[in-house]
Scaffold this active site. Structure first.
Site, PDB file in Angstrom:
ATOM      1  N   ALA A  20      54.957  19.681 -19.048  1.00 55.26           N
ATOM      2  CA  ALA A  20      55.420  18.729 -20.058  1.00 55.26           C
ATOM      3  C   ALA A  20      55.130  19.276 -21.452  1.00 55.26           C
ATOM      4  O   ALA A  20      54.202  20.058 -21.642  1.00 55.26           O
ATOM      5  CB  ALA A  20      54.716  17.394 -19.861  1.00 55.26           C
ATOM      6  N   CYS A  21      55.913  18.805 -22.396  1.00 54.38           N
ATOM      7  CA  CYS A  21      55.726  19.144 -23.801  1.00 54.38           C
ATOM      8  C   CYS A  21      54.338  18.726 -24.229  1.00 54.38           C
ATOM      9  O   CYS A  21      53.936  17.616 -23.908  1.00 54.38           O
ATOM     10  CB  CYS A  21      56.767  18.395 -24.631  1.00 54.38           C
ATOM     11  SG  CYS A  21      56.328  18.088 -26.337  1.00 54.38           S
ATOM     12  N   PRO A  22      53.557  19.469 -24.958  1.00 55.11           N
ATOM     13  CA  PRO A  22      53.795  20.840 -25.442  1.00 55.11           C
ATOM     14  C   PRO A  22      52.950  21.864 -24.679  1.00 55.11           C
ATOM     15  O   PRO A  22      52.519  22.846 -25.242  1.00 55.11           O
ATOM     16  CB  PRO A  22      53.295  20.744 -26.886  1.00 55.11           C
ATOM     17  CG  PRO A  22      52.104  19.816 -26.749  1.00 55.11           C
ATOM     18  CD  PRO A  22      52.342  18.923 -25.547  1.00 55.11           C
TER      19      PRO A  22
END
Lengths: 236, 418, 80
Positions: free
Chosen positions: C17-19
C-alpha cells in the site's frame, strides 16, 4: 477602614472597569484582525442555516448535553443565573423599562438565583478535584472558580439579607445612589453603604469583582465572546 | 536550545497564529467534556491522550511567549518555555494524534485539535525533529512534479501492464484507450495512488460508465500535509492543479485517500474545475444509470468505515451509503451517526510511518476493533488507503474475522452491463 | 535478471500500500554499504515515478530499470 472602603469602592472600580473594557476590546480587535484561516474548518454533515446552528451550539451547549448531562444541567443553570444577575446589576444602575415588561423586584428569584449560582460554581470547582478534569486543569481554572464563588457568595449575602432576614438598611435606592455616582463620575458613597453592618460584604464583593474584571481579558473567560465565532467555524 | 533556534521556532509559531488559532488558544476552559472523544484515550486510558491535554501542551508555550501573562504571572496558566524537552512533548502529542477531529464533536466551543497540532508539527520541522520519512516522501512528491518529463515514458509503459487486468473487469470497446493518460479536453482527471490497486478498479468503472477521463501522472496523497509543512503541502498540491488546468478538465476526481481529498477539496482554492471523491463519482454513475451493480455478488453483512477526512471533515457521507445499498441488503452502520465514527487510528501520517508506529497504532485502536466486531459484518469496506492499511493491520493483529476491502474495488467487482 | 550487476539485497514491493514501497527502499538501502546496489521488485506503475524521484532527492541512483509482463525491477546504487 474607611480609606480602604473608599479605594475599593471608587478608584479600584474605575481601574478594573477600564482594564476590563479596554483590555477586552483591544484583545478582541487583535484577534479578529488576524488573518482568516484559508480553508473551511467545519464538521459534516452540515446543517443550514449555519449561523442559526452556531447560535444553538453557543447558547444551548448541545455537545455537553449529549456527553455530560449532569454538567450540562449545572452549566445551563449557571449561565441563566449569570444572565439574571447581570440584569439585576443593571437595574441597580436605574430603571430599565424594557426589563420591567414582566414586572419584578430588583434581583429576581428572592435570593435563589444567587444560591443556584453558588451551588453550580461549587460543582464546577469540585469536579476539578477529580481525575481526569484535575489533570487537565491549571491554577487559573481554580482561581477563577474560587473568585467567582466568593463574589457570588458576598453579593448574594446582601440579597439574602434583604429577602430572608428583612435587613432593610442597605436598599436598592442606596445602591443606585452609589452606582449612579460612579457612572456620572461624581462618586458619592451613602452612609448606609459604608457604615452599615453589611458594608464589609459590599466591599469584599466589589473588591473580588474588581479582581475578576481585571483578569477577565487575559483569561479563559474570554470564551464569553469567542464561543460564537468558534461555533460558527465548526458549523461552516 | 540556543536563543537563535528558539527565536526561529517562535517565528514559525507566530506564522500559525491566524484568527481561528487565536480562538482555539484563548478559549479552552479545560471542562473535560472531550475526555471520551479520542480513540487513543479510549483505548489506552492515559490522560495525555485527552484532546484538552494535547491542546495545553501548545497553549503553555503560547501563554509563555505570546501573552503578557507569561511574564507577569507565568504560574497561573502553567506557562512553559520552549525547550528541547518541550519539543519531545510536542512530538508525543502531535504524532499520537491522527487529526480525526472527533473531539470537535465533544467540545462546546469546537476547538480543532488538528489545527493546534499543526503548530506542533511545524515547530518540529523547524527543529529538524519531525519524522524524516514524511519529509522524505514529501520531497519525493515535489521532485516528481519538477521532473515529470523524465519519468513520463516509463510510467506510461508501466500502465500498459495493467490493461489486461482492467479489461478483465470491464471489456472495453475496441480502439478506446484502457487507461488514458495526458488527454487534453478530457472531462475528468483521476488522481490515483502509486499502487495498481488504486488504478485498476477505478479504470474499469470509468470505462463502464463511458467517462471521458484521463489518469494523472501524480499520486494524490499529500505527505506535506501529514508532516504539517504548509510550503510542501502547497507545492505537492500545485502539481495536480497545474495538470488539471493544462488538460482543461471539468472535474478532478481524487482516489480513495482521505488526506488527498480534503487537501484538494478545501485547500486548492477556486478553479475552473470541481473536486470530487471517487465515492461521489461512483454514486453519481449509479444514480444516472451509467453503471449497474450485481447485488448478489457479496452475500454477507457489510459495514463501512467512514474515513475521517472524507466524511466528518470532508462531507462525503451519503454517497458511500447510496453505493452500498446497491451492493447489499445487509448494510450495517459502525456508529449510530457517521460523524461519531471512531478513527481507524492510522491518520496524520502514522500509517505512512509504517512499522515504526505499528505497536502504537494497534494499542491505540482497540475501540475501533470493538466497534467493527459489534456489527457482526464480515466485510469491512472503506474509501481511504490509510484506513485500509490500518484496518488490515488491525484485522491481523486482533484476528478479526472480516475482509477489509476498498469500496471502489467492490463496485468494480460487481459491475454488470447497465 | 541483470547478470552484470552485483546485488547486495533484494526488496519485494509487490502489492504494497501507499507509500510503503518508497519507505521500504529508503530504510532498506541504509542496510547496505555506500556503493552497493539493491534490487527492488514492484508491480505498481506509480513506483516508476516514485523510485526515480526519491533517488534524485536523496542522492541515490537508479542505475537500471527493467519491465517485463509481470514485474518492474529497479537497481539502485547507494550513493548517500
Amino acid at each position: 477602614m474607611e480609606t480602604i472602603s473608599y479605594i475599593v469602592l471608587v478608584p479600584m472600580v474605575y481601574l478594573a472597569a477600564a482594564i476590563f473594557i479596554i483590555g477586552t476590546t483591544v484583545r478582541l480587535i487583535k484577534i479578529f484582525k488576524a488573518p482568516k484561516h484559508p480553508t473551511t474548518l467545519q464538521i459534516f454533515p452540515a446543517k443550514k442555516p449555519a449561523w442559526l446552528w452556531a447560535l444553538h451550539d453557543t447558547f444551548l451547549f448541545p455537545t455537553v448535553r449529549r456527553h455530560k448531562p449532569v454538567l450540562w444541567v449545572f452549566l445551563i443553570v449557571f449561565h441563566i443565573c449569570l444572565l439574571l444577575l447581570i440584569i439585576g446589576h443593571l437595574e441597580l444602575f436605574g430603571e430599565f423599562e424594557v426589563l420591567q415588561i414582566i414586572p419584578h423586584e430588583i434581583f429576581l428569584g428572592k435570593g435563589l438565583v444567587g444560591l443556584l449560582t453558588a451551588i453550580s460554581l461549587l460543582y464546577f470547582l469540585f469536579r476539578r478535584f477529580r481525575s481526569p478534569v484535575r489533570d487537565l486543569s491549571v491554577p487559573e481554572d481554580y482561581y477563577l472558580l474560587i473568585l467567582l464563588f466568593l463574589i457570588v457568595l458576598f453579593g448574594s449575602q446582601m440579597d439574602w439579607a434583604r429577602n430572608w432576614y428583612y435587613y432593610e438598611t442597605m436598599s436598592v435606592e442606596d445602591y443606585r445612589t452609589y452606582l449612579g455616582g460612579l457612572i456620572t463620575f461624581e462618586p458619592y458613597l451613602p452612609e448606609s453603604v459604608t457604615e452599615s453592618g453589611h458594608a464589609f460584604m459590599l466591599v469584599l464583593h466589589v473588591f473580588l469583582a474588581n479582581l475578576f474584571l481585571i483578569f477577565f481579558p487575559f483569561s479563559q473567560v474570554m470564551h464569553s465572546f469567542l464561543s460564537l465565532p468558534m461555533n460558527k467555524l465548526r458549523r461552516g | 536550545m540556543d536563543a537563535k533556534t528558539r527565536d526561529d521556532l517562535l517565528g514559525l509559531f507566530q506564522s500559525k497564529l491566524n484568527e481561528a488559532m487565536h480562538f482555539y488558544l484563548e478559549t479552552c476552559t479545560r471542562c473535560g467534556v472531550c475526555t471520551e472523544a479520542c480513540h487513543v484515550h479510549a483505548s489506552m486510558g492515559q490522560v495525555r491522550y485527552i484532546a484538552a491535554y494535547r491542546h495545553e501542551i501548545i497553549r503553555r508555550l503560547y501563554k509563555k511567549h505570546f501573552k503578557a501573562r507569561g511574564k507577569v504571572w507565568p504560574s497561573v496558566g502553567e506557562s512553559k518555555e520552549l525547550t528541547e524537552m518541550a519539543l519531545d512533548e510536542l512530538y508525543e502529542a502531535a504524532y499520537s494524534c491522527t487529526g480525526c477531529r472527533r473531539c470537535m464533536m465533544y467540545c462546546p466551543f469546537g476547538i480543532d485539535t488538528q489545527m493546534l497540532m499543526s503548530i506542533a508539527k511545524l515547530l518540529l520541522i523547524g527543529a529538524n525533529a519531525e519524522p524524516e520519512t514524511l519529509t522524505m516522501l514529501a520531497d519525493m512528491s515535489i521532485e516528481k512534479g519538477k521532473s515529470i518529463d523524465i519519468f513520463k515514458e516509463g510510467f506510461i509503459n508501466g500502465l500498459k501492464r495493467l490493461e489486461d487486468e482492467v479489461v478483465a473487469k470491464w471489456r472495453q470497446e475496441a480502439g478506446e484507450a484502457v487507461i488514458p493518460v495526458d488527454v487534453e479536453g478530457a472531462d475528468l482527471l483521476y488522481v490515483a495512488l502509486a499502487g495498481a490497486h488504486s488504478i485498476i478498479p477505478a479504470a474499469a468503472i470509468f470505462n463502464a460508465a463511458g467517462e471521458k477521463w484521463t489518469l494523472s501522472f501524480f499520486e494524490a496523497v499529500n505527505f506535506g500535509a501529514f508532516v504539517g509543512d504548509p510550503t510542501r503541502t502547497k507545492l505537492i498540491l500545485d502539481r495536480i492543479v497545474n495538470e488539471a488546468l493544462r488538460l482543461k478538465v471539468k472535474e478532478v476526481c481524487i482516489c480513495e485517500c482521505g488526506t488527498a481529498f480534503r487537501v484538494m477539496k478545501q485547500l486548492s482554492g477556486k478553479h475552473p474545475f470541481t473536486v470530487s471523491s471517487i465515492t461521489d463519482v461512483h454514486a453519481r454513475y449509479l444514480k444516472e444509470g451509467r453503471i449497474r451493480l450485481d447485488k448478489t455478488k457479496f452475500n454477507v453483512p457489510i459495514t463501512y468505515h467512514d474515513p475521517c477526512q472524507i466524511a466528518r471533515n470532508g462531507g462525503v457521507i451519503d454517497a458511500p451509503r447510496y453505493i452500498l445499498k446497491q451492493l447489499t441488503d445487509d448494510f450495517r452502520e459502525l456508529a449510530p451517526e457517521p460523524a461519531y465514527n471512531w478513527c481507524c487510528g492510522g491518520g496524520g501520517g502514522l500509517v505512512a510511518l509504517g512499522e515504526d508506529t505499528l505497536d502504537f497504532r494497534m494499542k491505540s485502536s482497540r475501540v475501533k476493533v470493538d466497534q467493527v466486531r459489534g456489527t457482526g459484518a464480515t466485510i469491512l469496506t472503506t474509501a481511504c488507503e490509510n484506513c485500509h492499511t490500518q484496518l488490515s493491520n488491525l484485522r491481523d493483529h486482533y484476528k478479526m474475522e472480516v475482509d477489509v476491502t476498498f469500496l471502489s474495488s467492490m463496485v468494480a467487482d460487481a459491475l454488470v452491463p447497465a | 535478471m541483470s547478470d552484470d550487476i552485483k546485488i547486495s539485497k533484494t526488496f519485494d514491493l509487490k502489492g504494497l500500500a501507499c507509500p510503503m514501497p518508497v519507505v521500504k527502499v529508503s530504510k532498506g538501502i541504509k542496510d547496505v554499504e555506500v556503493g552497493d546496489v539493491i534490487e527492488a521488485i514492484s508491480t505498481d506503475p506509480g513506483s516508476l515515478t516514485d523510485i526515480p524521484a526519491w533517488a534524485r532527492t536523496t542522492g541515490n541512483e537508479v542505475i537500471k530499470t527493467e519491465q517485463d509482463d509481470k514485474v518492474i525491477r529497479f537497481y539502485i546504487k547507494r550513493n548517500a
